[in-house]
Design a protein around this motif. Structure first.
Motif, PDB file in Angstrom:
ATOM      1  N   GLY A   1      92.632  35.027  30.532  1.00 33.22           N
ATOM      2  CA  GLY A   1      91.751  34.291  30.080  1.00 33.22           C
ATOM      3  C   GLY A   1      91.523  34.879  28.496  1.00 33.22           C
ATOM      4  O   GLY A   1      92.041  36.045  28.368  1.00 33.22           O
ATOM      5  N   ILE A   2      91.094  33.973  27.566  1.00 36.76           N
ATOM      6  CA  ILE A   2      91.134  34.547  26.252  1.00 36.76           C
ATOM      7  C   ILE A   2      89.876  35.412  25.949  1.00 36.76           C
ATOM      8  O   ILE A   2      89.817  35.848  24.688  1.00 36.76           O
ATOM      9  N   TYR A   3      89.033  35.786  26.807  1.00 37.36           N
ATOM     10  CA  TYR A   3      88.086  36.607  26.554  1.00 37.36           C
ATOM     11  C   TYR A   3      87.926  37.759  27.172  1.00 37.36           C
ATOM     12  O   TYR A   3      87.185  38.738  27.283  1.00 37.36           O
ATOM     13  N   GLN A   4      89.405  37.804  27.731  1.00 33.83           N
ATOM     14  CA  GLN A   4      89.582  39.449  28.428  1.00 33.83           C
ATOM     15  C   GLN A   4      89.487  40.565  27.404  1.00 33.83           C
ATOM     16  O   GLN A   4      89.664  40.243  25.961  1.00 33.83           O
ATOM     17  N   GLU A   5      89.333  41.775  27.903  1.00 31.79           N
ATOM     18  CA  GLU A   5      88.971  42.932  27.119  1.00 31.79           C
ATOM     19  C   GLU A   5      89.952  43.027  25.695  1.00 31.79           C
ATOM     20  O   GLU A   5      89.194  43.460  24.927  1.00 31.79           O
ATOM     21  N   HIS A   6      91.045  43.160  26.148  1.00 34.49           N
ATOM     22  CA  HIS A   6      92.252  43.713  24.934  1.00 34.49           C
ATOM     23  C   HIS A   6      92.298  42.524  23.956  1.00 34.49           C
ATOM     24  O   HIS A   6      93.072  42.590  22.925  1.00 34.49           O
ATOM     25  N   MET A   7      91.750  41.105  24.104  1.00 36.95           N
ATOM     26  CA  MET A   7      91.657  40.442  23.124  1.00 36.95           C
ATOM     27  C   MET A   7      90.825  40.843  21.962  1.00 36.95           C
ATOM     28  O   MET A   7      90.954  40.608  20.848  1.00 36.95           O
ATOM     29  N   ASN A   8      89.880  41.520  22.456  1.00 38.30           N
ATOM     30  CA  ASN A   8      89.021  42.020  21.250  1.00 38.30           C
ATOM     31  C   ASN A   8      89.943  43.005  20.490  1.00 38.30           C
ATOM     32  O   ASN A   8      89.549  43.251  19.160  1.00 38.30           O
ATOM     33  N   GLU A   9      90.839  43.775  21.123  1.00 42.94           N
ATOM     34  CA  GLU A   9      91.673  44.800  20.200  1.00 42.94           C
ATOM     35  C   GLU A   9      92.586  44.049  19.170  1.00 42.94           C
ATOM     36  O   GLU A   9      92.579  44.386  18.299  1.00 42.94           O
ATOM     37  N   ALA A  10      93.096  43.012  19.691  1.00 42.95           N
ATOM     38  CA  ALA A  10      93.877  41.996  18.750  1.00 42.95           C
ATOM     39  C   ALA A  10      92.887  41.568  17.599  1.00 42.95           C
ATOM     40  O   ALA A  10      93.430  41.658  16.633  1.00 42.95           O
ATOM     41  N   LEU A  11      91.762  41.211  17.897  1.00 42.80           N
ATOM     42  CA  LEU A  11      90.963  40.518  16.709  1.00 42.80           C
ATOM     43  C   LEU A  11      90.759  42.048  15.781  1.00 42.80           C
ATOM     44  O   LEU A  11      90.767  41.593  14.568  1.00 42.80           O
TER      45      LEU A  11
END
Length: 282
Positions: free
Chosen positions: A123-133
């Motif tokens: 999913g788009i709200y998984q943990e490492h999407m925050n790192e990408a942001l």
């Protein structure tokens, strides 16, 4: 998970020396494969190189491309003229956790090499999407393969996953989005070469074409308003518990918005793919 090794991804890790070594080594290998062992033609490379070197320091860059082999990245950046030895200019890339982070050695190398682990299907709200942001918030360059998996047949671009669209919307500064389409890496690293397996080493004497487009323009304020309107008038879907965005888009509006952005990216990639086919025929 220990194998995600966030500490190895930090620029200050061992004064950046491991990152410089990995980026230079992988870059030299990519240059050898793409520029010397095979024939690579790049169209509109100046646009990418200009954005890497000259865009405002606070403006992030997202490049998106089709995915034709497991080694598209890093071979995609091995063309002549690309700054392969500059660790600061090197891309961050979303990498499949189950492939690139299978053990501690792989995890360390990929983390030092500016890869962000992504759980496919997470999913788009998984943990490492925050790192990408966070990387985008720092004005850095991120590459994604929004098709989500390798497709080696030359057919129209498939429906894109929403992860890239969500990053575009959620980034504090709207990124520049640059589409890239390539053809030929599926012959350099075919999925089924011998006994249904990939070759141990990349193949030689193949023709590679890389077509770089122009940045895609998104009128996000207008698109958000349309998404809100469409979400109120359209069909309802089971919710997945997404949080609202900072500007108040609920899950239904986000779905509409991410679909529209993904469709625009897909259309841009498909236009480049068709342009590339014309080039191959000429």
């Amino acid at each position: 998970m220990a194998r995600r090794m966030e500490w190895a991804a930090r620029s200050e890790h061992l004064r950046g020396i491991p990152r410089k070594i990995v980026i230079a080594t992988v870059g030299a290998f990519s240059k050898t494969v793409s520029s010397f062992l095979n024939t690579t033609t790049v169209h509109n490379s100046d646009t990418l190189l200009r954005l890497l070197r000259s865009r405002p320091p606070t403006v992030p860059l997202i490049t998106v491309s089709n995915h034709m082999s497991t080694l598209d990245d890093p071979f995609l950046w091995g063309f002549k003229g690309f700054p392969i030895f500059d660790a600061k200019l090197a891309r961050w890339v979303l990498a499949a956790e189950d492939i690139c982070f299978r053990n501690d050695f792989y995890s360390y190398i990929f983390r030092v090499g500016k890869c962000i682990p992504i759980t496919r299907g997470g999913g788009i709200y998984q943990e490492h999407m925050n790192e990408a942001l966070e990387r985008l918030n720092n004005g850095e360059w991120l590459h994604t393969f929004p098709e989500g998996k390798v497709y080696q047949d030359d057919t129209p671009i498939r429906r894109l996953k929403w992860g890239t669209a969500s990053l575009i919307v959620r980034a504090p500064v709207t990124p520049i989005v640059l589409p890239i389409v390539h053809h030929g890496f599926q012959e350099v690293m075919p999925e089924k070469f011998m006994f249904g397996r990939r070759p141990l080493l990349p193949l030689c004497n193949k023709k590679i074409d890389i077509i770089i487009g122009d940045p895609i323009e998104f009128d996000l304020p207008k698109m958000k308003q349309m998404a809100i309107s469409n979400s109120h008038n359209g069909p309802t879907f089971p919710t997945m518990g997404w949080p609202s965005t900072c500007d108040g888009l609920d899950e239904a509006a986000q779905r509409c918005l991410y679909t529209e952005i993904s469709d625009q990216i897909r259309s841009a990639l498909e236009r480049l793919r068709c342009f590339g086919k014309q080039i191959l025929k000429s």
